[in-house]
Design an enzyme around this catalytic site. Structure first.
Site, PDB file in Angstrom:
ATOM      1  CG  HIS A 122       1.577  -2.781 -21.043  1.00  0.00           C
ATOM      2  ND1 HIS A 122       0.388  -2.058 -21.069  1.00  0.00           N
ATOM      3  CD2 HIS A 122       1.321  -3.879 -21.129  1.00  0.00           C
ATOM      4  CE1 HIS A 122      -0.884  -2.585 -20.613  1.00  0.00           C
ATOM      5  NE2 HIS A 122      -0.491  -4.085 -20.788  1.00  0.00           N
ATOM      6  CD  GLU A 123       2.214  -6.914 -21.586  1.00  0.00           C
ATOM      7  OE1 GLU A 123       2.091  -7.833 -20.742  1.00  0.00           O
ATOM      8  OE2 GLU A 123       1.673  -6.992 -22.290  1.00  0.00           O
ATOM      9  CG  HIS A 166       1.264  -5.870  -9.889  1.00  0.00           C
ATOM     10  ND1 HIS A 166       0.233  -5.453 -10.454  1.00  0.00           N
ATOM     11  CD2 HIS A 166       1.354  -5.436  -8.758  1.00  0.00           C
ATOM     12  CE1 HIS A 166       0.078  -5.362  -9.876  1.00  0.00           C
ATOM     13  NE2 HIS A 166      -0.161  -5.059  -8.345  1.00  0.00           N
ATOM     14  CG  HIS A 180       1.153  -6.465 -16.545  1.00  0.00           C
ATOM     15  ND1 HIS A 180       0.286  -5.705 -15.959  1.00  0.00           N
ATOM     16  CD2 HIS A 180       0.682  -6.239 -18.220  1.00  0.00           C
ATOM     17  CE1 HIS A 180      -0.809  -5.317 -16.675  1.00  0.00           C
ATOM     18  NE2 HIS A 180      -0.579  -5.895 -18.291  1.00  0.00           N
TER      19      HIS A 180
HETATM   20 ZN   LIG Z   1      -1.426  -5.214 -19.774  1.00  0.00          ZN
END
Ligand SMILES: [Zn+2]
Length: 723
Positions: free
Chosen positions: A509-510, A516, A513
């Site tokens: 998940h991290e 991104h 980011h």
């Molecule tokens: Zn998040």
């Protein structure tokens, strides 16, 4: 969060954390910070010029706490001088000499802000908390001085009014829209009378939200449940009982036991308390908090809703939600309500099935009562044990930290995007646990610096998040310097760190980011990477989570840490099934709270002050989410996201992002799954563009159509197949 306009500087620094639900509370200001800071001399302050390391990565060897305040002061002074020069420029306003000039401004303030607020989260101490507290009003005043500068707005407005004739490229046109909107939304076009009114409303709003948040701390302390006899605590572990005894002693109830109340309506401790009367006491303490005595916050709740409606009306909107949603992916309150409403039938049906299982479990345990909210988690846990019988310790043997990171997460990134993570032990880090990497693109060009800060330690804020030390921008010639932070308990020296499957998905998940930020490929810093709307920002991270369970990825990393044997398929099956357990309840309490948030913020300015209990009951009934055994995740009197303001008319955003992630992941699976072609298509249309175009436009370019909720319902186990 992104409500102020400070070009890139403060905005970027203060909104840099994705994934954190709660802001940290600054502790008391330690008195000596200013004095010590003042003796520093500018020539030795490393923030006064760009860092000399690759991509301007911070040189942590040179940074001392005494540097921060003087650097902030100088950074704000330089920024204000730049802004004044733009506002008072005798030349006619142009896109270049006004908007682009603002994008270039505040470089030093950005530099010190990013380092300071990152370290405040990862390595806090009394001194840093003191600095943060001293800075807060100064940064806020600095922001007002830019927002409310009439000469500056006159230039922005002049450019905006001739925008059709300027021949701007798409990204520049988007930037102009973003700037103009921010000025207007803070009241720049109002009459003087209206501005006086809005300032008064702002002040009252600020006081009431502070009071609401501060009361929460006091309320939580007051409602902790005191238990006289240890027999009543039957079901808790020895260490939980010891902790309750210690807490009681600290609160002046020596010889008794204190059960503290967490911030949601549901209470985790109800899973294990055998005593039904005590369960009821704990639940009622939680659910009815803030509704009586000196700390009754109901008048604050109803007045805040009214203030927001009045503010929205002054700014030309029908209600607060309309104002809040204008620049989000959802765009309108109706779109949010449509999304939530479309989920209700499947979610309620699943919850009713879960309730039937629980009712049956109550009957088998000799209970002759209908399940109440304080029974739910207790009997749900019994159902879970019977159905899945999952041993967390057995699971962890197959999830060794280094293997998860390198053979799972980095491997997936390589398969999808062709990128490589090379350790850079030569780069300075801010703590010995942090590892620096240089990230190389598929063609071998250097892309970014990435810091991995995964282990829990004293002084680190709880939770997990991604942030940047340097944001990407072609205009400023900057490449990204990104950090991922988590709180994984580290094994003692010489032992392998074995982690849960939840922690495994959080690393994915991290880094979702993270890429991104690292793949950002835009001109303007204000539009880069994760600077997207609240209901879009968790999409790229949640999308990456699901690769953890992809068969090809699992086969590469989920191996026994000693034998290297792959994880047995029966165990894997149990892990996956147990993740969809109780999802009806979890989803229903979440969407019930989201409806509540929307109802409060779609009131019109002429609505009278509401009776909180009646308002809640009517709102839940209106949307068919009023199951007595499943109350909303938060009730209004302790709904800090919504009533406290940070996520007002925005609590839906978590679900919205998850809908996009599930829909996107299912789409990619239908086109061959783990391939470079899929990765590149997603990277180009979603990750590279940041906020340089409207998010729905990006999504449709990627997906070919708007998302539906089908894949989300399947992801949560609430639906088995498409209609
Ligand atoms: Zn998040």
């Amino acid at each position: 969060m992104r409500k102020t306009l400070i070009a890139t500087a403060i905005g970027a620094a203060l909104t840099l954390s994705a994934c954190s639900e709660q802001p940290s509370t600054p502790a008391d200001l330690s008195a000596d910070t200013t004095v010590e800071a003042m003796v520093d001399v500018a020539s030795e302050n490393p923030f006064f010029q760009p860092f000399a390391l690759q991509y301007e990565a911070p040189d942590f060897r040179l940074i001392d706490d005494a540097h921060f305040l003087p650097a902030f002061e100088e950074g704000m002074a330089r920024h204000m001088a730049e802004i004044n020069a733009i506002a008072n420029n005798p030349e006619p306003a142009t896109f270049e000499n006004t908007i682009v000039a603002m994008e270039r401004s505040g470089d030093m303030l950005t530099r010190v802000s990013r380092v300071f607020f990152n370290l405040s989260g990862t390595d806090s101490n009394e001194k840093r908390r003191g600095i943060a507290r001293e800075l807060s009003p100064k940064l806020s005043a600095h922001s007002d001085n830019i927002n409310l500068n009439p000469a500056l707005f006159a230039r922005v407005e002049a450019i905006y009014n001739q925008r059709e004739a300027l021949g701007l490229d798409a990204e520049s046109a988007r930037l102009l829209d973003v700037y103009y909107d921010r000025f207007v939304r803070s009241g720049a076009t109002l009459t003087e009378d209206q501005q006086v009114k809005i300032r008064a409303l702002n002040e009252e709003h600020s006081n009431l939200t502070t009071q609401f948040s501060q009361n929460q701390l006091a309320i939580t302390r007051d409602i902790a449940v005191v238990v006289d006899n240890v027999e009543e605590l039957d079901g808790l572990s020895d260490s939980q009982i010891r902790a309750a005894a210690t807490a009681a002693e600290a609160a002046g109830h020596e010889g008794k036991y204190l059960l503290s109340i967490t911030n949601t309506t549901r209470q985790p401790i109800l899973t294990s308390l055998n005593n039904r009367e005590l369960r009821q006491r704990v639940w009622e303490a939680s659910a009815f908090r803030g509704t009586s005595g000196e700390l009754d916050v109901r008048p604050i709740v109803s007045r805040l809703a009214q203030i927001r409606a009045e503010r929205a009306q002054l700014l030309g909107y029908n209600n607060w939600a309309e104002y809040q949603l204008e620049n989000t992916m959802a765009e309108t309150p109706q779109n949010v309500l449509d999304m939530l409403t479309s989920m209700v039938p499947a979610v309620v049906a699943n919850t009713k099935q879960e309730q039937a299982d629980i009712q049956e479990m109550i009957r088998r345990h000799g209970g002759d009562f209908e399940v109440q909210p304080w029974d739910w988690e207790y009997y749900a846990e019994l159902v879970r044990q019977e159905k899945y019988d999952l041993d967390e310790n057995e699971v962890k043997q197959y999830f060794e930290f280094n293997r998860v990171l390198h053979d799972g997460v980095f491997y997936t990134m390589n398969r999808l995007y062709g990128i490589r993570f090379e350790p850079r032990p030569d780069l300075p880090v801010y703590h010995p646990d942090v590892e620096a990497y240089e990230v190389f693109d598929h063609d071998g060009t250097s892309l970014a610096i990435f810091y991995a800060d995964y282990f829990a330690r004293e002084g680190k804020r709880g939770g997990a998040w991604m942030s940047s030390f340097v944001g990407q921008s072609h205009l400023l010639g900057k490449k990204p310097v990104v950090v991922n932070v988590m709180n994984i308990p580290k094994a003692p020296e010489g032992e392998p760190t074995l982690i849960s499957y939840d922690h495994t998905t959080t690393i994915f998940h991290e880094l979702g980011h993270g890429i991104h930020g690292m793949f950002s490929n835009v001109k303007y810093p204000s539009l880069a990477g994760t600077a997207v709307s609240r209901d879009f920002v968790e999409f790229p991270s949640t999308f990456e989570e699901d690769w953890a369970a992809h068969p090809e990825v699992l086969a590469n990393y989920a191996k026994h840490h000693e034998s290297g044997e792959p994880i047995p398929s029966e165990l894997l099956e149990k892990i996956m099934q147990s993740r969809s357990f109780n999802q009806g309840f979890d989803t229903l309490e979440y969407i019930a709270a989201s409806f509540l948030d929307m109802e409060w913020h779609t009131l019109s300015a002429d609505a009278s002050l509401q009776n909180v209990e009646q308002f809640e009951a009517a709102a839940l009934a209106k949307y068919g989410v009023d199951l007595p055994a499943v109350p909303p995740r938060y009730k209004s009197t302790f709904f800090n996201h919504s009533i406290g303001g940070g996520y007002s008319a925005g609590y839906y955003a978590y679900m919205w992002s998850e809908i996009l992630a599930a829909d996107a992941f299912a789409y990619v699976q239908s086109r061959g799954g783990l391939t470079r072609e899929n990765g590149d298509h997603y990277r180009k249309n979603i990750l590279e563009v940041g906020n340089s175009r409207p998010p729905m436009e990006s999504y449709i370019k990627f997906r070919g159509q708007e998302p539906t909720t089908d894949a989300l319902l399947i992801r949560r186990g609430l639906k088995t197949q498409l209609d």
